[in-house]
Structure formats: C-alpha cells, structure tokens
Design a protein around this motif. Structure first.
Motif, PDB file in Angstrom:
ATOM      1  N   SER A  34      -5.494  -2.945  -0.901  1.00  0.00           N
ATOM      2  CA  SER A  34      -5.595  -3.815   0.037  1.00  0.00           C
ATOM      3  C   SER A  34      -5.129  -5.120  -0.755  1.00  0.00           C
ATOM      4  O   SER A  34      -5.148  -5.291  -1.858  1.00  0.00           O
ATOM      5  CB  SER A  34      -6.870  -3.954   0.738  1.00  0.00           C
ATOM      6  N   THR A  35      -5.039  -6.291   0.065  1.00  0.00           N
ATOM      7  CA  THR A  35      -4.725  -7.676  -0.743  1.00  0.00           C
ATOM      8  C   THR A  35      -5.966  -7.747  -1.703  1.00  0.00           C
ATOM      9  O   THR A  35      -6.013  -8.202  -2.878  1.00  0.00           O
ATOM     10  CB  THR A  35      -4.618  -8.812   0.299  1.00  0.00           C
ATOM     11  N   ASP A  54       0.834  -1.125  -0.098  1.00  0.00           N
ATOM     12  CA  ASP A  54       0.087  -0.042  -0.060  1.00  0.00           C
ATOM     13  C   ASP A  54       0.839   1.461   0.015  1.00  0.00           C
ATOM     14  O   ASP A  54       1.911   1.151  -0.288  1.00  0.00           O
ATOM     15  CB  ASP A  54      -0.936   0.006   1.303  1.00  0.00           C
ATOM     16  N   SER A  85     -11.813  -1.152  -0.049  1.00  0.00           N
ATOM     17  CA  SER A  85     -10.705  -2.235   0.047  1.00  0.00           C
ATOM     18  C   SER A  85     -10.777  -3.089   1.355  1.00  0.00           C
ATOM     19  O   SER A  85      -9.889  -3.921   1.354  1.00  0.00           O
ATOM     20  CB  SER A  85      -9.283  -1.411   0.127  1.00  0.00           C
ATOM     21  N   TYR A  86     -11.759  -2.735   2.202  1.00  0.00           N
ATOM     22  CA  TYR A  86     -11.711  -3.827   3.479  1.00  0.00           C
ATOM     23  C   TYR A  86     -12.031  -5.473   2.944  1.00  0.00           C
ATOM     24  O   TYR A  86     -12.762  -5.846   2.113  1.00  0.00           O
ATOM     25  CB  TYR A  86     -12.898  -3.526   4.597  1.00  0.00           C
ATOM     26  N   TYR A 130      -4.726  -7.764  12.448  1.00  0.00           N
ATOM     27  CA  TYR A 130      -4.087  -7.861  11.163  1.00  0.00           C
ATOM     28  C   TYR A 130      -2.599  -8.411  10.838  1.00  0.00           C
ATOM     29  O   TYR A 130      -2.284  -8.991  10.200  1.00  0.00           O
ATOM     30  CB  TYR A 130      -4.564  -6.887  10.212  1.00  0.00           C
ATOM     31  N   ASN A 158      -5.159  -0.907   4.685  1.00  0.00           N
ATOM     32  CA  ASN A 158      -6.431  -0.794   4.048  1.00  0.00           C
ATOM     33  C   ASN A 158      -7.432  -2.001   4.003  1.00  0.00           C
ATOM     34  O   ASN A 158      -8.566  -2.049   3.917  1.00  0.00           O
ATOM     35  CB  ASN A 158      -6.143  -0.394   2.490  1.00  0.00           C
ATOM     36  N   ASP A 159      -7.061  -3.165   4.327  1.00  0.00           N
ATOM     37  CA  ASP A 159      -7.607  -4.507   4.428  1.00  0.00           C
ATOM     38  C   ASP A 159      -8.419  -4.363   5.694  1.00  0.00           C
ATOM     39  O   ASP A 159      -9.840  -4.749   5.873  1.00  0.00           O
ATOM     40  CB  ASP A 159      -6.536  -5.704   4.494  1.00  0.00           C
ATOM     41  N   GLU A 160      -7.941  -3.727   6.670  1.00  0.00           N
ATOM     42  CA  GLU A 160      -8.534  -3.774   8.036  1.00  0.00           C
ATOM     43  C   GLU A 160      -9.693  -2.691   8.445  1.00  0.00           C
ATOM     44  O   GLU A 160     -10.354  -2.878   9.420  1.00  0.00           O
ATOM     45  CB  GLU A 160      -7.506  -3.787   9.226  1.00  0.00           C
ATOM     46  N   TYR A 187      -8.338 -11.854   4.183  1.00  0.00           N
ATOM     47  CA  TYR A 187      -7.138 -11.505   4.079  1.00  0.00           C
ATOM     48  C   TYR A 187      -5.970 -12.487   4.265  1.00  0.00           C
ATOM     49  O   TYR A 187      -5.044 -12.359   3.153  1.00  0.00           O
ATOM     50  CB  TYR A 187      -6.902 -10.693   5.361  1.00  0.00           C
ATOM     51  N   PHE A 217       0.573  -5.618   3.295  1.00  0.00           N
ATOM     52  CA  PHE A 217      -0.795  -5.060   3.210  1.00  0.00           C
ATOM     53  C   PHE A 217      -1.349  -5.038   4.680  1.00  0.00           C
ATOM     54  O   PHE A 217      -0.693  -5.568   5.470  1.00  0.00           O
ATOM     55  CB  PHE A 217      -1.652  -5.977   2.443  1.00  0.00           C
TER      56      PHE A 217
END
Length: 252
Positions: free
Chosen positions: A75-76, A36, A113-114, A162, A105-107, A120, A102
């Motif tokens: 994110s992923t 990211d 992007s979540y 995460y 933005n995943d979390e 994840y 990453f």
C-alpha cells in the motif's frame, strides 16, 4: 535547373535529417511504476499471472526505460515504511515519470497495509511533491477493477471510495489522472461475465503446472489481462497528451 532550385530540396532534406537526429538523440528517461500486485513483475513460479507493468514496458522506444518497482501486497503506507519510495525518490532525474497506482491494499481494514482515507491522500500528495521536487512528472492512476458482477451481470464498483480519493487528489494537485478503475470496468462489462474470466487468473485443475489444483482469482491478471490493462493506460497517456506519449512506439 538553376543552382537555387537545386539547393532547395537539399536544404529541406538536411532539415529533416537534423530533426530526426535530435529525435533519436532525445535524452533517455526512466518511467518508474510504483504500486501493488496488479502492476508488479511476477516470478516464474507465478506464471501465467502477470502485472500490467510487465507488458507495458515493451511499448516504448529506445529512449525509455521502464523501472517497475511495484510489489505484491503493498500500500502507500508499506511502500513508504519499507523505504521503497525513498529508493525511487533518490533515483529520480529531471524529465522522468512516476506512475502511481495503489488502493487494493490501502482500503482493506483487516490488512496491516491498511491506511485510512486521510493518510492515503497524504501519501499520494507526498509522492507528487517529492517527484516534482526532482523536476520529474507524477501521474496518478486509480486502482484497477476487480472482476465482480452482480446477479444481473452488471460490473460492481469495488474501489468506489479509494478511487474517488485518487481523483480528488489529482484535481487538487493538478496532476494527470488515468482512471483505470472506470476504464477497466467498461472493458469488463463489454466482455461480460464469462469472457472476462480470460483477463484474470482463472485456471482449471492441471491446466498449468504452477497451479495443479486450478485457480480462480478475480484480482490478478492473466497475460492477456495484463496486456489489455497496459493498453488502457497507454491510451490515456496519449489522450492526456503527455510528452511521454511521443516515445510510445509507432506503427510504421
């Protein structure tokens, strides 16, 4: 001096020259960075903001090309959806490396992007498996710390869930892990509340033409911060004794 005695130093010298020749001729590899904004290259209009992948590229010898594919806000999930991962996977060759970081933005559940915890981890496993299928080397990196202190001046763990997911995947898949979250927290704590601002994008009004109103950003790095984070990653590459460590430029 006999001929035999003369030949010994010549043979030793020849051996060293041959060995040096093999080192110089070592096959070039590419180190791909996927992640990211904390890792990404930045446009001139964003300076002095810098991702740690920018200075990281200059620490290797001529046999290494660093290809920074990290992109702001990804994110992923979105990195895969936008075919960015496919482009990296298609380019991989035997002996290359993929550094995977990453989480920022995943979390965040309010972002498009979540992705949930299971998703994840599944995406991280996909990166690993597809990298290994090309006989390349995956390395997992926990998300780098945000600058967040409590009232007593203690650094806060802003990626607890995460980051632990990354550690779990690394253990389950026997993948080298660089725990940049923990390492950067230690650095921030050692610098303290005020001095740690130097590592992030903290600018007063009119201090830089790109930010005339000033900026107070505790996620993205200054040039100094990016270099410090890159050095943490490089130190762990050495500590893990990855073959890549042999290609880090050495002081004469």
């Amino acid at each position: 001096m006999t001929r035999k005695h003369l030949l010994r130093p010549l043979a030793a010298t020849l051996f060293l020259l041959i060995a040096a020749g093999f080192r110089v001729a070592e096959r070039p590899i590419t180190v791909y960075l996927i992640g990211d904004s904390t890792m990404a290259n930045k446009a001139v209009k964003a300076y002095p903001e810098a991702g740690w992948g920018m200075p990281f590229a200059y620490f290797f010898d001529q046999t290494v090309k660093v290809d920074n594919r990290a992109v702001n806000g990804r994110s992923t999930k979105t990195f895969i959806e936008e075919k960015r991962w496919q482009s990296v996977s298609d380019s991989l060759r035997e002996g290359d490396y993929v550094l995977i970081q990453f989480g920022h933005n995943d979390e965040v559940k309010t972002k498009k992007s979540y992705i949930d915890e299971a998703g994840y981890q599944n995406n991280l496993v996909r990166f690993i498996e597809e990298t290994r299928a090309k006989k390349a080397n995956p390395v997992l990196i926990t998300p780098v710390a945000r600058r967040s202190f409590d009232a007593e001046g203690k650094i806060q763990d802003t990626h607890a869930v995460y980051s632990q997911l990354v550690r779990d995947v690394a253990a389950a898949q026997s993948v080298p892990l660089i725990d940049l979250d923990k390492r950067s927290q230690v650095l921030l704590q050692s610098m303290g509340v005020e001095n740690s601002k130097l590592l992030y994008l903290h600018l007063a009004a009119d201090e830089h033409p790109n930010y005339p109103a000033g900026k107070e950003d505790n996620t993205h790095f200054s040039e100094l911060g990016a270099r410090k984070m890159a050095q943490l990653v490089l130190a762990d590459i050495k500590a893990l004794k990855l073959a890549l460590a042999e290609r880090i430029v050495k002081n004469p």
